[in-house]
Structures are given as structure tokens and as C-alpha cells.
Design a protein around this motif. Structure first.
Motif, PDB file in Angstrom:
ATOM      1  N   THR A 175       3.732  -1.771  -6.191  1.00 17.37           N
ATOM      2  CA  THR A 175       4.284  -2.594  -5.111  1.00 17.37           C
ATOM      3  C   THR A 175       3.324  -3.721  -4.759  1.00 17.37           C
ATOM      4  O   THR A 175       2.118  -3.621  -4.965  1.00 17.37           O
ATOM      5  N   GLY A 176       3.872  -4.775  -4.226  1.00 17.92           N
ATOM      6  CA  GLY A 176       3.051  -5.918  -3.831  1.00 17.92           C
ATOM      7  C   GLY A 176       3.943  -7.136  -3.677  1.00 17.92           C
ATOM      8  O   GLY A 176       5.087  -7.145  -4.162  1.00 17.92           O
ATOM      9  N   GLU A 177       3.407  -8.137  -3.017  1.00 18.85           N
ATOM     10  CA  GLU A 177       4.165  -9.365  -2.786  1.00 18.85           C
ATOM     11  C   GLU A 177       4.537 -10.022  -4.114  1.00 18.85           C
ATOM     12  O   GLU A 177       3.949  -9.734  -5.146  1.00 18.85           O
ATOM     13  N   SER A 178       5.456 -10.953  -4.016  1.00 24.16           N
ATOM     14  CA  SER A 178       5.894 -11.678  -5.191  1.00 24.16           C
ATOM     15  C   SER A 178       4.727 -12.444  -5.821  1.00 24.16           C
ATOM     16  O   SER A 178       3.942 -13.067  -5.115  1.00 24.16           O
ATOM     17  N   THR A 180       2.071 -11.267  -7.404  1.00 17.96           N
ATOM     18  CA  THR A 180       0.730 -10.676  -7.348  1.00 17.96           C
ATOM     19  C   THR A 180       0.283 -10.108  -8.689  1.00 17.96           C
ATOM     20  O   THR A 180      -0.891  -9.783  -8.863  1.00 17.96           O
ATOM     21  N   ASN A 289       8.914  -5.855  -4.780  1.00 14.09           N
ATOM     22  CA  ASN A 289       8.159  -6.605  -3.762  1.00 14.09           C
ATOM     23  C   ASN A 289       8.746  -6.333  -2.370  1.00 14.09           C
ATOM     24  O   ASN A 289       8.351  -6.941  -1.395  1.00 14.09           O
ATOM     25  N   LYS A 290       9.710  -5.389  -2.321  1.00 13.59           N
ATOM     26  CA  LYS A 290      10.303  -5.043  -1.018  1.00 13.59           C
ATOM     27  C   LYS A 290       9.457  -3.982  -0.334  1.00 13.59           C
ATOM     28  O   LYS A 290       8.699  -3.260  -0.986  1.00 13.59           O
ATOM     29  N   ASP A 291       9.652  -3.865   0.965  1.00 12.54           N
ATOM     30  CA  ASP A 291       9.003  -2.796   1.708  1.00 12.54           C
ATOM     31  C   ASP A 291       9.845  -1.542   1.498  1.00 12.54           C
ATOM     32  O   ASP A 291      10.805  -1.280   2.216  1.00 12.54           O
ATOM     33  N   PRO A 318      -2.273  -8.903  -1.935  1.00 18.94           N
ATOM     34  CA  PRO A 318      -1.985 -10.338  -2.034  1.00 18.94           C
ATOM     35  C   PRO A 318      -3.263 -11.109  -2.355  1.00 18.94           C
ATOM     36  O   PRO A 318      -4.369 -10.641  -2.041  1.00 18.94           O
ATOM     37  N   PRO A 362       0.820 -18.182  -0.496  1.00 18.73           N
ATOM     38  CA  PRO A 362       2.009 -17.364  -0.248  1.00 18.73           C
ATOM     39  C   PRO A 362       2.686 -16.908  -1.544  1.00 18.73           C
ATOM     40  O   PRO A 362       3.302 -15.855  -1.579  1.00 18.73           O
ATOM     41  N   ASN A 364       1.009 -16.232  -4.254  1.00 18.47           N
ATOM     42  CA  ASN A 364       0.016 -15.419  -4.959  1.00 18.47           C
ATOM     43  C   ASN A 364      -0.414 -15.998  -6.312  1.00 18.47           C
ATOM     44  O   ASN A 364      -0.480 -17.210  -6.460  1.00 18.47           O
TER      45      ASN A 364
END
Ligand SMILES: Nc1ncnc2c1ncn2[C@@H]1O[C@H](COP(=O)(O)OP(=O)(O)OP(=O)(O)O)[C@@H](O)[C@H]1O
Ligand SMILES: [Mg+2]
Length: 491
Positions: A175-178, A180, A289-291, A318, A362, A364
């Protein structure tokens, strides 16, 4: 008598003696040492023997053409700023000129002020490149193999987990932000696993229409739906004995989630429209990338599937939380571009690197990669300079640079004393103010100066966490003046 510091030297190459003469006059008058050549061949020879700092080069000459001459000169000295001159301004010549790595391009007849500005800008670029010269490569060849770099503690943790799960068949959730690096990490896990030689497929659950995803994953029988003209094996069957990467798993419907759960629990699938139960042995690596925890709470993601996937968890931080990785990632990307012969750029100038390290990214690593690719395309020589960055990255830096570095950077040689600079101010602040002025004109703002002042004070206070002493120093005001102005402006 003390030895005079060396004057910057400029080589003018043109087959027209009048042009040579007039450029010599303008540039000598500015304190530069000017040499001239009447042909491309002579120009190349002079670059080889006299190493000028800058070249003004005509595009159309009898004998060797300007573009050809430029290529020879750059083969001798890749950093040499070359300004191409032409009487025929077409988009094509301008594009050609820049494509072959010219520093800039100027049209005849010349405006002496523009000539001087170009010479100054070229010298500054040269100077910045030299200053960046001691940037030592830090990447070892091992880093290449993985295609993934990062020495920050956060990334070292990620690498450790990859190593720990290498020999197991455990399901991994990344998992992780877009942007990354989730997909890269998933591939790395697979490469280090016992199934490295097995089949591998990546399925982007968000990119496949809902009505096709099941067929994509599990296959279908002939005639099971309109368009199913033949039997088709799905990715799970294709990857039997190997690994499947389910990307964007947070975008899967609940119906598909149920089927995935079944594969994970029972190791079996059914093709769409089929009744046969097929055993498969597939390792699943998933990413989103979702929670995902929030989705479980909202009941949009099955809790039981979540636990099945989340056996091993890799959280990719991030980029803004590991800015210490930025220089290495940049170097890695430049090396890769160079290796693929897409660029000759080797490094990023320190002040430009500072901007990269301060940006919040933002998007990454993907955003950083885009910036590097774009800047490497526009950079001349072997160094990316501040001016090569897209304007949105540069804007903040220009404001900061003018505050952080109140004394102008030392130019090489006697330029500061012998080339008067009062009427030719350095390029950046004027561009910034031009832009600002244009914005203000179009927005028809009133009380503009107050607004700017207020905005700057507010930002400075924010930046220094409300410390008025530091903010005042930063803005070049006394504390009392800052206090008074803040009160007047209602801050
Ligand atoms: N640590 C790293 N070292 C080198 N390159 C990296 C690193 N992390 C990411 N990249 C590069 O950044 C780009 C984005 O990475 P990737 O596609 O793996 O991100 P992602 O997390 O899957 O993004 P998204 O959520 O948008 O799908 C890729 O080109 C990848 O090669
Ligand atoms: Mg991805």
C-alpha cells in the motif's frame, strides 16, 4: 603588477565579416575577450585549441553548416554553451537548433542588449555547471539490478521486508500513495521469490471494465457471453505455479472480491460460464493506493479478503517523508536515461537539487521521474540547472533564492567589474516580476502591493511556525516593522 584575472572568452563564427565585426564590438565593449572564425572548420579548430567559454555560431555558412559545426564542437566539449544565429527564423530552424543542444538561438539583425544578456546567461550556466562538477556518483552497480533505489531508513525497512518474504509463498499487500513505487516493489518481491522463474502476470483491476474482469482473471467457456467465441484461459490459470500481481485491488467490485477470496482460500477457480472446478497454485501480490482499512470499515471491501491479502504488509512511504532519497533516485534516473542513450545529462546542479529536495511531491516518484525526464530533454551540456525545470517548480525557488542568497553568485573572472551589469540585470527576477505583473493586469486586482506584502508576511510566518523574529529576518524587516505591518494588514 598583479596578474589580471582571465576575461571570459567568446568565439564568434560567421562567414560574414560584418557580423563578426559588429559582435566583436558589442562583446568587447562589455569586457569580454572576443575571437572570430570565418568558417565552421576554423571554428571547430579554435574550440579545440583555444577552449573558448561561449560560442556564437552562424547557422548558414558556406562549407560546414552551423548544425554540423555545433555537433563537432560539442563532441570536443559537451558543456560549451553555443548560441546559434540566423537571419531566417523558422520554427524548424529553432527546433533543430535546440534539438542539437544549442544553448539558445538568436535572430539577425541583433539587438545588442539581447546579445549581452545571452552571453551573460550562457556564462552563468557554465559557471553553475562547473560548480556542480564535484558531485560524486554514489550508486553502486548492485543498485542497478534491482531497478529500485533508496537509502532512507523507511525504504531500508521496505527492502528488509522484501528479503524476509522472499522465500515464503505468503500473500503480500503493498500500500502507498500513487506513484510511490508499489508496482516496482511487487515485481522485486516476485524476482526474489522461489517462483521467480514461474509465470507472472499483472492485472490492473481499475483499468478493466467490470463485466470483463472475471473473464480476464478466471477465463471463460465458449459461448458464455456475447463475444465469447472461443474458450479462453484466465490469468490465474496462465500463472499456475507462478505469481499474479493484482494492482489497484481497492477498485474491485464485491462480486469479484468474493471470487478472489475463493482462490486464496481453496486454491480453485471456475471459468465464466463453466462448471468445472480447476485447481491452481498461484501466489498473489496485491497493491492499492486506497485506504483499504477505511474501505473495510465502510464495507466496500470484504473484511475476510482483507485478512487473506494482508498476511504480509508493505507500506511504501510517500516521497516527501524520505526526501533524503531524492538525490539518489535522480542519479539513478539520469544513469538510466544515459544508458538508454536518451540523454547526456549526468547531474543536477546543487541549487536545483535543493529545489527537488524541498518539493512536496504529491505525485511521488512518478512525478519526480517526469520532472527529471523533461528537464533532461531541455538541459544543455551535462548538468540540469534551475532554469531547466518546469516553471511551477522554479517559481518558489526564485523567490527563495533572492532571499536566501542576498549576494549575487560570484561570476568567474572580471565579468562583474569589467562587464557593467547595471543595465542588464540578471534574468530570473525580471521574469518573475514580468509574470507577476501580467497576472495582476489580468486579474485587475486593486490594492496589489498590500496584497503581496500581506501574502509574503503570512507565508513567512507560516514557514517559520509563527516565529516573528525569524520571519522578520527572512523578509529583511525589523521585528517592529513586521509587527506594525501585520497589524495594519490585519494579520
Ligand atoms: N525507489 C525507486 N527507485 C527507482 N525508481 C522508482 C522507485 N520508486 C518508483 N520508481 C519509479 O517511479 C514510477 C512509479 O512507480 P510505480 O508505477 O511502481 O508506482 P505505483 O505506486 O504503482 O503508482 P500507482 O499507485 O499510480 O499505480 C515508475 O517508473 C518506477 O520505476
Ligand atoms: Mg501502480
Amino acid at each position: 603588477m598583479a596578474e589580471e584575472p582571465k576575461k571570459p572568452t567568446i568565439l564568434v563564427v560567421d562567414d560574414d565579416s560584418e557580423i563578426r565585426y559588429s559582435l566583436d564590438r558589442v562583446l568587447s565593449g562589455r569586457g569580454y575577450q572576443v575571437a572570430a572564425a570565418g568558417s565552421g572548420e576554423d571554428g571547430v579548430e579554435m574550440v579545440r585549441t583555444t577552449s573558448p567559454d561561449i560560442v556564437f555560431l552562424d547557422i548558414r555558412m558556406g562549407g560546414m553548416s552551423g548544425i554540423e559545426t555545433l555537433q563537432h564542437m560539442r563532441a570536443i566539449n559537451n558543456r560549451l554553451p553555443i548560441i546559434l544565429m540566423t537571419a531566417f527564423g523558422t520554427a524548424q530552424t529553432a527546433i533543430e537548433a535546440m534539438k542539437y543542444g544549442a544553448f539558445d538561438y538568436i535572430m539577425k539583425p541583433f539587438d545588442p542588449v539581447r546579445v549581452t544578456k545571452l552571453a551573460e546567461a550562457a556564462l552563468k550556466a557554465l559557471h553553475d555547471m562547473h560548480r556542480a562538477g564535484d558531485y560524486e556518483p554514489r550508486l553502486r552497480s548492485e543498485d542497478w539490478k534491482e531497478g529500485i533505489v533508496g537509502t532512507s531508513a523507511a525504504m531500508q525497512e521496505v527492502f528488509k521486508i522484501i528479503g524476509q518474504v522472499a522465500a515464503s509463498d505468503a500473500t503480500v499487500l503493498v500500500t502507498g500513495e500513487s506513484g510511490t513505487g508499489k508496482e516496482l516493489i511487487a515485481r522485486c518481491i516476485v524476482q526474489h521469490s522461489l517462483r521467480a522463474r514461474g509465470a507472472y502476470a499483472a492485472v490492473n483491476c481499475a483499468a478493466i471494465p467490470e463485466n470483463l474482469i472475471e473473464s480476464e482473471l478466471f477465463g471463460h467457456e465458449k459461448g458464455s457471453f456475447t463475444g465469447a467465441t472461443a474458450q479462453r484461459l484466465g490469468k490465474f490459470e496462465q500463472c499456475d505455479g507462478g505469481t499474479i500481481f493484482l494492482d489497484e485491488i481497492g477498485d474491485m467490485t464485491l462480486a469479484t472480491q468474493t471470487k478472489i477470496l475463493r482462490v486464496l482460500q481453496e486454491g480453485e477457480i471456475q471459468r465464466v460460464g463453466g462448471s468445472e472446478i480447476i485447481k491452481v497454485d498461484v501466489r498473489v501480490v496485491a497493491a492499492t493506493n486506497k485506504d483499504i482499512e477505511e474501505m473495510v470499515r465502510q464495507k466496500t471491501f470484504r473484511e475476510d479478503l482483507y485478512y487473506r491479502l494482508n498476511v504480509v504488509r508493505v507500506r511504501v512511504p510517500p516521497l516527501r517523508d524520505r526526501v533524503e532519497d531524492v538525490p539518489e533516485i535522480v542519479e539513478f534516473m539520469l544513469q538510466r536515461l544515459e544508458k538508454n542513450r536518451k540523454s547526456r545529462v549526468r547531474r543536477v546542479a546543487p541549487e536545483a537539487m535543493a529545489v527537488l529536495s524541498q518539493h512536496t511531491w504529491p505525485g511521488n516518484v512518478r512525478e519526480l521521474e517526469n520532472v527529471i525526464h523533461r528537464s533532461a530533454v531541455v538541459a544543455q551540456g551535462d548538468t540540469i540547472l534551475l532554469k531547466d525545470f518546469p516553471p511551477e517548480l522554479r517559481a518558489g525557488a526564485e523567490v527563495e533564492a533572492s532571499v536566501d542568497v542576498p549576494t549575487a553568485p560570484a561570476e568567474p573572472g572580471p565579468q562583474a567589474s569589467s562587464a557593467p551589469s547595471a543595465d542588464a540585470p540578471s534574468e530570473e527576477p525580471s521574469i518573475l516580476f514580468d509574470r507577476l505583473f501580467a497576472c495582476l493586469q489580468t486579474s485587475q486586482a486593486s490594492g496589489v502591493l498590500k496584497q503581496i506584502e500581506g501574502e509574503m508576511i503570512r507565508r513567512a510566518l507560516n514557514h517559520f511556525s509563527g516565529d516573528p523574529g525569524k520571519a522578520a529576518e527572512f523578509l529583511g524587516l525589523s521585528r517592529n516593522v513586521l509587527k506594525k505591518r501585520s497589524e495594519d494588514l490585519g494579520i
